[in-house]
Motif scaffolding. Structure first.
Motif, PDB file in Angstrom:
ATOM      1  N   TRP A 190      56.869  51.948  74.258  1.00 35.39           N
ATOM      2  CA  TRP A 190      55.709  52.796  73.962  1.00 35.39           C
ATOM      3  C   TRP A 190      55.817  54.133  74.689  1.00 35.39           C
ATOM      4  CZ3 TRP A 190      51.661  50.617  71.044  1.00 35.39           C
ATOM      5  CH2 TRP A 190      50.565  51.442  70.853  1.00 35.39           C
ATOM      6  N   PHE A 191      55.640  55.206  73.962  1.00 37.14           N
ATOM      7  CA  PHE A 191      55.568  56.541  74.563  1.00 37.14           C
ATOM      8  C   PHE A 191      54.174  57.120  74.354  1.00 37.14           C
ATOM      9  CE2 PHE A 191      60.117  56.259  74.100  1.00 37.14           C
ATOM     10  CZ  PHE A 191      60.651  57.117  75.045  1.00 37.14           C
ATOM     11  N   SER A 192      53.459  57.369  75.430  1.00 37.57           N
ATOM     12  CA  SER A 192      52.223  58.136  75.313  1.00 37.57           C
ATOM     13  C   SER A 192      52.592  59.609  75.410  1.00 37.57           C
ATOM     14  CB  SER A 192      51.271  57.770  76.450  1.00 37.57           C
ATOM     15  OG  SER A 192      50.285  58.779  76.604  1.00 37.57           O
ATOM     16  N   ALA A 193      51.799  60.470  74.781  1.00 41.54           N
ATOM     17  CA  ALA A 193      52.046  61.908  74.903  1.00 41.54           C
ATOM     18  C   ALA A 193      51.719  62.384  76.317  1.00 41.54           C
ATOM     19  CB  ALA A 193      51.207  62.660  73.879  1.00 41.54           C
ATOM     20  N   LEU A 194      51.014  61.564  77.100  1.00 45.28           N
ATOM     21  CA  LEU A 194      50.550  61.930  78.440  1.00 45.28           C
ATOM     22  C   LEU A 194      49.868  63.302  78.400  1.00 45.28           C
ATOM     23  CD1 LEU A 194      53.531  60.743  80.734  1.00 45.28           C
ATOM     24  CD2 LEU A 194      51.540  59.437  79.997  1.00 45.28           C
ATOM     25  N   ALA A 195      49.073  63.514  77.356  1.00 44.89           N
ATOM     26  CA  ALA A 195      48.345  64.775  77.187  1.00 44.89           C
ATOM     27  C   ALA A 195      46.974  64.653  77.851  1.00 44.89           C
ATOM     28  CB  ALA A 195      48.181  65.069  75.700  1.00 44.89           C
ATOM     29  N   SER A 196      46.311  65.802  78.037  1.00 43.34           N
ATOM     30  CA  SER A 196      45.002  65.769  78.691  1.00 43.34           C
ATOM     31  C   SER A 196      43.999  64.969  77.867  1.00 43.34           C
ATOM     32  CB  SER A 196      44.500  67.186  78.940  1.00 43.34           C
ATOM     33  OG  SER A 196      44.447  67.881  77.719  1.00 43.34           O
ATOM     34  N   ILE A 197      44.187  64.945  76.533  1.00 48.16           N
ATOM     35  CA  ILE A 197      43.254  64.200  75.682  1.00 48.16           C
ATOM     36  C   ILE A 197      43.679  62.740  75.484  1.00 48.16           C
ATOM     37  CG2 ILE A 197      42.401  66.205  74.389  1.00 48.16           C
ATOM     38  CD1 ILE A 197      44.353  65.100  72.075  1.00 48.16           C
ATOM     39  N   SER A 198      44.829  62.346  76.036  1.00 50.21           N
ATOM     40  CA  SER A 198      45.283  60.965  75.853  1.00 50.21           C
ATOM     41  C   SER A 198      44.312  59.997  76.524  1.00 50.21           C
ATOM     42  CB  SER A 198      46.676  60.772  76.470  1.00 50.21           C
ATOM     43  OG  SER A 198      47.647  61.504  75.776  1.00 50.21           O
ATOM     44  N   ARG A 199      43.942  58.950  75.805  1.00 47.17           N
ATOM     45  CA  ARG A 199      43.060  57.942  76.387  1.00 47.17           C
ATOM     46  C   ARG A 199      43.822  57.103  77.411  1.00 47.17           C
ATOM     47  NH1 ARG A 199      41.538  56.476  70.365  1.00 47.17           N
ATOM     48  NH2 ARG A 199      43.319  57.854  70.168  1.00 47.17           N
ATOM     49  N   VAL A 200      43.120  56.739  78.489  1.00 49.44           N
ATOM     50  CA  VAL A 200      43.762  55.959  79.551  1.00 49.44           C
ATOM     51  C   VAL A 200      44.342  54.668  78.995  1.00 49.44           C
ATOM     52  CG1 VAL A 200      43.336  54.677  81.698  1.00 49.44           C
ATOM     53  CG2 VAL A 200      42.437  56.986  81.429  1.00 49.44           C
ATOM     54  N   SER A 201      43.651  54.035  78.030  1.00 49.45           N
ATOM     55  CA  SER A 201      44.143  52.779  77.453  1.00 49.45           C
ATOM     56  C   SER A 201      45.466  52.983  76.714  1.00 49.45           C
ATOM     57  CB  SER A 201      43.098  52.174  76.523  1.00 49.45           C
ATOM     58  OG  SER A 201      42.786  53.074  75.483  1.00 49.45           O
ATOM     59  N   HIS A 202      45.732  54.218  76.262  1.00 48.10           N
ATOM     60  CA  HIS A 202      47.001  54.509  75.601  1.00 48.10           C
ATOM     61  C   HIS A 202      48.048  54.887  76.652  1.00 48.10           C
ATOM     62  CE1 HIS A 202      45.410  55.085  71.277  1.00 48.10           C
ATOM     63  NE2 HIS A 202      44.456  54.540  72.007  1.00 48.10           N
ATOM     64  N   VAL A 203      47.625  55.691  77.651  1.00 47.43           N
ATOM     65  CA  VAL A 203      48.543  56.106  78.727  1.00 47.43           C
ATOM     66  C   VAL A 203      49.107  54.881  79.442  1.00 47.43           C
ATOM     67  CG1 VAL A 203      48.657  57.266  80.972  1.00 47.43           C
ATOM     68  CG2 VAL A 203      47.498  58.379  79.057  1.00 47.43           C
ATOM     69  N   LYS A 204      48.247  53.869  79.621  1.00 48.03           N
ATOM     70  CA  LYS A 204      48.684  52.676  80.346  1.00 48.03           C
ATOM     71  C   LYS A 204      49.790  51.913  79.628  1.00 48.03           C
ATOM     72  CE  LYS A 204      45.058  51.685  83.560  1.00 48.03           C
ATOM     73  NZ  LYS A 204      43.791  51.007  83.806  1.00 48.03           N
ATOM     74  N   ARG A 205      49.996  52.194  78.359  1.00 48.04           N
ATOM     75  CA  ARG A 205      51.068  51.517  77.608  1.00 48.04           C
ATOM     76  C   ARG A 205      52.399  52.255  77.709  1.00 48.04           C
ATOM     77  NH1 ARG A 205      48.394  47.799  74.100  1.00 48.04           N
ATOM     78  NH2 ARG A 205      50.067  47.735  72.577  1.00 48.04           N
ATOM     79  N   HIS A 206      52.361  53.477  78.255  1.00 43.61           N
ATOM     80  CA  HIS A 206      53.561  54.301  78.379  1.00 43.61           C
ATOM     81  C   HIS A 206      54.630  53.599  79.217  1.00 43.61           C
ATOM     82  CE1 HIS A 206      55.703  58.166  78.439  1.00 43.61           C
ATOM     83  NE2 HIS A 206      55.894  58.015  79.733  1.00 43.61           N
ATOM     84  N   GLY A 207      55.827  53.502  78.657  1.00 40.48           N
ATOM     85  CA  GLY A 207      56.927  52.895  79.418  1.00 40.48           C
ATOM     86  C   GLY A 207      56.898  51.376  79.418  1.00 40.48           C
ATOM     87  N   ILE A 208      56.010  50.785  78.619  1.00 43.64           N
ATOM     88  CA  ILE A 208      55.922  49.330  78.520  1.00 43.64           C
ATOM     89  C   ILE A 208      56.554  48.895  77.194  1.00 43.64           C
ATOM     90  CG2 ILE A 208      54.370  47.331  78.648  1.00 43.64           C
ATOM     91  CD1 ILE A 208      53.952  48.996  81.089  1.00 43.64           C
ATOM     92  N   VAL A 209      57.179  47.738  77.232  1.00 41.68           N
ATOM     93  CA  VAL A 209      57.848  47.199  76.045  1.00 41.68           C
ATOM     94  C   VAL A 209      56.954  46.135  75.404  1.00 41.68           C
ATOM     95  CG1 VAL A 209      59.878  45.947  75.231  1.00 41.68           C
ATOM     96  CG2 VAL A 209      60.118  47.683  77.024  1.00 41.68           C
TER      97      VAL A 209
END
Ligand SMILES: [Zn+2]
Length: 111
Positions: free
Chosen positions: A37-56
């Motif tokens: 999972w890649f989150s855009a890590l943007a200012s508008i990115s939801r924390v629930s999406h950011v938390k998936r960044h780098g997870i398989v």
């Protein structure tokens, strides 16, 4: 087609081709294609999406996340196929994962 629909169509295409590869190519092996999972890590990115960044995730886990239609709205995340050894947990792109998790931590700390 809206931008959200277009992105979801691409994501489901990735999931479908992973399922096909696992069925047709990796079936008898210790390996399975999963989703990094890649989150855009943007200012508008939801924390629930950011938390998936780098997870398989498995394709089922990804489908389950997007079965909540709120998660499809304005989602900038992208899905990348990654090869995982299901017996040992070995991941081919381990150094990349470590860099992604460091970026995720930095992003969450800056909130
Ligand atoms: Zn997202």
């Amino acid at each position: 087609m809206s931008r959200d629909d277009e992105l979801m169509k691409m994501r489901y295409g990735t999931l479908d081709s992973n399922d096909a590869a696992n069925r047709d190519v990796y079936d008898d092996s210790d390996w399975e294609v999963r989703i990094l999972w890649f989150s855009a890590l943007a200012s508008i990115s939801r924390v629930s999406h950011v938390k998936r960044h780098g997870i398989v995730f498995t394709t089922d886990e990804v489908r389950s996340f997007y079965s909540n239609s709120d998660n499809c709205k304005n989602c900038l995340c992208s899905l990348s196929s990654i090869l995982v050894n299901v017996k040992t947990g070995e991941i081919v792109e381990k150094p990349l994962l470590e860099r992604m998790l460091a970026a995720q931590k930095k992003h969450l700390e800056s909130k």
